[in-house]
Design a protein around this motif. Sequence first.
Motif, short mmCIF file in Angstrom:
data_model
loop_
_atom_site.label_atom_id
_atom_site.label_comp_id
_atom_site.label_asym_id
_atom_site.label_seq_id
_atom_site.Cartn_x
_atom_site.Cartn_y
_atom_site.Cartn_z
N ARG A 194 0.82 -1.21 0.00
CA ARG A 194 0.00 0.00 0.00
C ARG A 194 0.86 1.26 0.00
N GLU A 195 1.86 1.29 0.86
CA GLU A 195 2.71 2.48 0.93
C GLU A 195 3.55 2.64 -0.33
N TRP B 169 3.92 -11.74 2.32
CA TRP B 169 3.00 -12.88 2.43
C TRP B 169 1.99 -12.73 3.57
N VAL C 101 5.18 -21.29 4.79
CA VAL C 101 3.75 -21.11 5.05
C VAL C 101 3.11 -20.04 4.17
N GLY D 204 -0.65 -19.32 4.24
CA GLY D 204 -1.17 -17.97 4.48
C GLY D 204 -1.95 -17.92 5.79
N MET D 205 -2.56 -16.78 6.08
CA MET D 205 -3.20 -16.56 7.37
C MET D 205 -4.68 -16.92 7.42
N HIS E 106 3.95 -8.69 15.77
CA HIS E 106 4.72 -8.25 14.59
C HIS E 106 4.68 -9.34 13.51
N PRO E 107 4.59 -8.94 12.24
CA PRO E 107 4.53 -9.93 11.16
C PRO E 107 5.70 -10.91 11.14
N GLY F 27 4.60 -14.22 12.20
CA GLY F 27 3.44 -14.73 11.47
C GLY F 27 3.44 -16.24 11.27
N THR G 221 -1.89 -7.59 12.42
CA THR G 221 -2.20 -6.15 12.34
C THR G 221 -3.39 -5.81 13.22
N ARG H 27 -5.75 -3.89 12.35
CA ARG H 27 -6.94 -3.99 11.52
C ARG H 27 -7.58 -5.38 11.61
N GLU H 28 -6.74 -6.40 11.50
CA GLU H 28 -7.29 -7.76 11.56
C GLU H 28 -7.83 -8.10 12.95
N ASP I 193 3.37 0.21 11.27
CA ASP I 193 2.14 0.10 10.47
C ASP I 193 1.59 1.46 10.07
N GLY I 194 1.64 1.75 8.78
CA GLY I 194 1.16 3.04 8.27
C GLY I 194 -0.34 3.23 8.44
N ASP I 195 -1.03 2.14 8.70
CA ASP I 195 -2.48 2.19 8.88
C ASP I 195 -2.87 2.30 10.36
#
Lengths: 285, 285
Positions: free
Chosen positions: A170-171, A194, A236, B124-125, B156-157, B160, B168, B170-171, B196-198
Motif C-alpha cells: 500500500r505504501e 505474504w 507457510v 497464508g493466514m 509483529h509480522p 506470522g 495487524t 486492523r485484523e 504500520d502506516g495504517d
Amino acid sequence: MRDFRHDHSALALNTATLGHNVEGAGAGWSPERVIDACAERGIGGIVFWRRELAGRAAAIGDHARRSGVEVIGLCRTPFLVGPLAERDATAIADDFRRAIDLAAEVGAPVLTIVTGGVAAGTKGMGESLKIVAERVAQAVPWAREAGVKLALEPLHPVYGGNRSCLVTTREALDLCDGIDDEALGVAIDIYHVWWDGDLSRQISRAGRRILGFHLCDWLAETTDVLLDRGMMGDGVADIRAIRAAVEAAGYQSFCEVEIFSANTWWKRDPADVLDVMVERFRTVC
Amino acid sequence: MRDFRHDHSALALNTATLGHNVEGAGAGWSPERVIDACAERGIGGIVFWRRELAGRAAAIGDHARRSGVEVIGLCRTPFLVGPLAERDATAIADDFRRAIDLAAEVGAPVLTIVTGGVAAGTKGMGESLKIVAERVAQAVPWAREAGVKLALEPLHPVYGGNRSCLVTTREALDLCDGIDDEALGVAIDIYHVWWDGDLSRQISRAGRRILGFHLCDWLAETTDVLLDRGMMGDGVADIRAIRAAVEAAGYQSFCEVEIFSANTWWKRDPADVLDVMVERFRTVC
C-alpha cells in the motif's frame, strides 16, 4: 493463471539464490557460468547484483542474451535513507544514477529500489518516507532517459528500522501515486508481503505497475530474518494465491526466485539448487 | 494527551521486563518482591505471567492490592492454532478457560490472547484466522461470566509463521467485529505495531475496545526478534505519536512496559531496570 507444470520458461534466477554474496558460496561461479547453467535448464531470466558486474556489464548482458537468458533486472539502488545509507545526499543521488546506468548497460529493464530505514533523529516511518519520495522523484527522469524502470520493493516490517521504511505494498503504491510516472512501479516479493491481509486488494490496485514478482517462502520457524529464507514449498506463504492475484492484476512476466539462505541453500551445490528451483516452480508455485 | 513528566502512577510493569522466564534472570525475585519494588517506586500497575502465580494467584493479587499496585492484566492464553499450539482442540479450550479463571483469581481484569501461527496443512493466514475466531468466540462467554476481558494482541509480522497469524490491528478489530462482545477487545503493543502506516486509523477505529497499551521500543539494528526489544527511547518507534492516538481514541488507563531483552535488560539488576523504566516513561513516552 498460467500453468507452469510443464513449462518453466517464465522462471528467473536472482543470483542471490546461489549465495553470490558469501565468500566461497556458489562455488565461485562466474556470471557466465551461472548464465550457462540457467540456459542448460531452460531458466528464462536472470537478475544480477551490481557487484557481480564489475566493469563487465555489457559483456555479461550479451552473454546472457546469446545464451537465450533474459536479463530481467538489476539489484539494486543504494539505501536512500536510514542508518545504512551514506550521509551525503549528493553521494546517494550519484550512486542511484550509477545504478541506473549499470542497469542500462547490462540490458536490465528494471532496477530494484530498497529504501533504507528510519532517518537519524526521527521516529517512525513518516519523515523517512518523505525523504525517499524526494530522492526517488529526483532519479525518475534519469531512469526514464536510460530506458530503465524503477521498482519500489516494500520489505518485511522486520527490516523497518534499518533497511526499509517502506514495508507495505500500500505504501509503495502511495509513493508511486505521488510521483505518477510510468518509469516507477513496484516489486512484489513473497517473503516480504505474504503476511499482509491487505495484499490482494493492493495487488489489484497496482495493476500494470507490478514490475517484478519474487518467489521464495517464509519458514514458520525462521531463525534469522536476513539469511534464512525458504525454498518455495518449504514454508507457510500462500504462493499460489499471491501469484494468482499478481496475474489477475495483469502481470504476465517472469517469476524471479530470490532466496538468501546461509545455512541451507548456500551450502548446497549451485547446480542442485537450480534443479530444485525448477522442480519446485513446476510443482508448488 | 496525559502529561507523565511528573507523574508515573499510570506506569505498569509487565514482569517479562525483569527476565521472568530466564533461569537466574531477575535475580530470582519472588512476585511479592517485584510488587514491593514497584510500590516503592510508585509504579501503579503490574502484569504477571501464568507460570509466576503457580497455586498462589489469590495471595499474590492480595499482596499487590495491599501494596497499592493494581494487577492490570495476565499473560496469556495458550496458542490457539499453529505449530506451537496443542494439537487437541479440547485441550486448548480447557487451557484457555483455566487462563481466564486464573486472571479472575489474581484479580486481573484483562487476559491477553496470543493467537499462534499458521495451522498445519494450510498456507497464508486465512484459515488460521478462522480457527482463532472460532476458539475465541467459544471462550468469550466464559470470560464474561468470570468478569475478565480478553485482549487480542496482534504480533509483529515476523511472528506470522509460528506465533501469531494475527499481525495487524486492523485484523484484530475485524475479528472483534465478527464476535461483537464487550468482553473482547485489543491490546496495542508498540513493538508489534510501530511500523504500520495504517495504525492511527485503526486505533481510532478501535476506540473503547483498547484494553491494553504496551510500551517498549524497536531497536533499528535489532539482532533477535524474540529477545532483543528496546527500552523506550533507545529505538525508532514513534512512541509519543502512538500514545497520542491511543489516548485520543479514549484510552486513559495504564501504560505497560514489556521488554524481552536477553542480552541487555535481563542482565541488569532488576532494581536498576525499574529505575530506568520510570525515568524513560517520564522523559520519552
